[in-house]
Write a protein that holds these residues in place. Structure first.
Motif, PDB file in Angstrom:
ATOM      1  N   ASP A 193       5.024  -7.710 -36.844  1.00 45.75           N
ATOM      2  CA  ASP A 193       4.470  -6.783 -36.369  1.00 45.75           C
ATOM      3  C   ASP A 193       3.041  -8.159 -37.080  1.00 45.75           C
ATOM      4  O   ASP A 193       1.839  -7.253 -36.706  1.00 45.75           O
ATOM      5  N   ASP A 222      -2.881  -0.618 -31.773  1.00 40.15           N
ATOM      6  CA  ASP A 222      -2.026  -0.603 -32.400  1.00 40.15           C
ATOM      7  C   ASP A 222      -2.606   1.015 -33.395  1.00 40.15           C
ATOM      8  O   ASP A 222      -1.690   1.608 -33.223  1.00 40.15           O
ATOM      9  N   ASN A 249      -8.454 -13.054 -35.899  1.00 41.90           N
ATOM     10  CA  ASN A 249      -7.663 -13.277 -36.268  1.00 41.90           C
ATOM     11  C   ASN A 249      -7.102 -13.885 -37.874  1.00 41.90           C
ATOM     12  O   ASN A 249      -6.591 -13.521 -37.961  1.00 41.90           O
ATOM     13  N   THR A 295       2.107 -10.855 -37.747  1.00 41.74           N
ATOM     14  CA  THR A 295       1.351 -11.735 -37.311  1.00 41.74           C
ATOM     15  C   THR A 295       0.687 -11.201 -35.981  1.00 41.74           C
ATOM     16  O   THR A 295       0.060 -12.332 -35.083  1.00 41.74           O
ATOM     17  N   ARG A 296       0.287 -10.417 -35.577  1.00 42.80           N
ATOM     18  CA  ARG A 296      -0.424 -10.054 -34.604  1.00 42.80           C
ATOM     19  C   ARG A 296      -1.408 -10.186 -34.221  1.00 42.80           C
ATOM     20  O   ARG A 296      -2.603 -10.429 -35.601  1.00 42.80           O
ATOM     21  N   VAL A 303      -4.432  -7.272 -30.712  1.00 39.29           N
ATOM     22  CA  VAL A 303      -3.289  -6.619 -30.727  1.00 39.29           C
ATOM     23  C   VAL A 303      -3.243  -4.984 -31.742  1.00 39.29           C
ATOM     24  O   VAL A 303      -2.729  -4.228 -31.875  1.00 39.29           O
ATOM     25  N   GLN A 304      -3.241  -5.895 -32.910  1.00 39.18           N
ATOM     26  CA  GLN A 304      -3.005  -4.675 -33.983  1.00 39.18           C
ATOM     27  C   GLN A 304      -4.392  -3.769 -33.802  1.00 39.18           C
ATOM     28  O   GLN A 304      -4.437  -1.797 -34.483  1.00 39.18           O
TER      29      GLN A 304
END
Length: 206
Positions: free
Chosen positions: A78, A89, A27, A80-81, A85-86
């Motif tokens: 998006d 996607d 993160n 700051t995901r 999650v990034q």
């Protein structure tokens, strides 16, 4: 002649390499600045994912984006995901694009991109390859312009020279292919290149 099937294979290779690299990011790393001014790595990853769906829209005969404002807002939302999650996607959107590109289609047809720009459908896989490859470099995670395949570099140089053909001086700039690509794509200051009068022309925004 453009070989869209071959470009799709090259795109797959670069996408897989990108996904493997993004798997290693946490993160904190995703939140760090990318090489693109004002964008974090999260912004770049969000753009890579949304671009896959946007170019899938193009192949489907739909508007690439709902609007320029919606495109920018989606990336900002998006960015700051979390890293996981990034990654999901980027992976899932790439699969959606690949599925769309696998459908039977007339690859000689003309399609419409952003701002009314038109192109052959057969060039869309290369355009997607460009997005993945150059933004992989922008992530600043160990993949550099000199790591790009020579064929990719030469083709993108030719494409960008054509794009900037309104200024004949651009065609007269010479130097190593990697340096040319970096300058033409706005990713270097043109060090190592030669131009008439020793002054590089000013390139318009991409």
């Amino acid at each position: 002649m453009i070989d869209h099937a071959r470009d799709l294979l090259s795109l797959d290779e670069t996408t897989e390499r990108l996904i493997a690299a993004v798997t290693e990011l946490d993160n904190a790393a995703v939140a760090e600045p990318s090489r693109l001014p004002g964008w974090s790595r999260g912004h770049v990853l969000a753009h890579i994912a949304h671009n896959a769906d946007a170019l899938g829209n193009v192949l489907a005969g739909l508007p690439m984006y709902e609007s320029a404002e919606a495109r920018d807002a989606d990336i900002e939302r998006d960015a700051t995901r979390a890293a996981a999650v990034q990654l999901d996607d980027v992976r899932d959107s790439a699969a959606r694009f690949r599925s769309r590109a696998a459908l039977p289609a007339d690859w000689s047809r003309t399609v419409t991109l952003r701002n009314g720009v038109t192109d052959s459908a057969a060039r869309i896989p290369f355009r997607r390859w460009v997005e993945v490859a150059l933004h992989y470099v922008d992530l600043d995670i160990g993949y550099e312009l000199h790591d790009l395949p020579a064929e990719f570099t030469e083709r993108q140089i030719d494409f960008l020279r054509q794009r900037f053909s309104a200024d004949p001086a651009v065609a007269e700039v010479t130097g190593p292919p990697v340096a040319l690509l970096g300058w033409l794509s706005g990713r270097s200051d043109g060090s190592g290149l030669k131009a008439p009068g020793d002054t590089l022309p000013v390139l318009p925004p991409l």
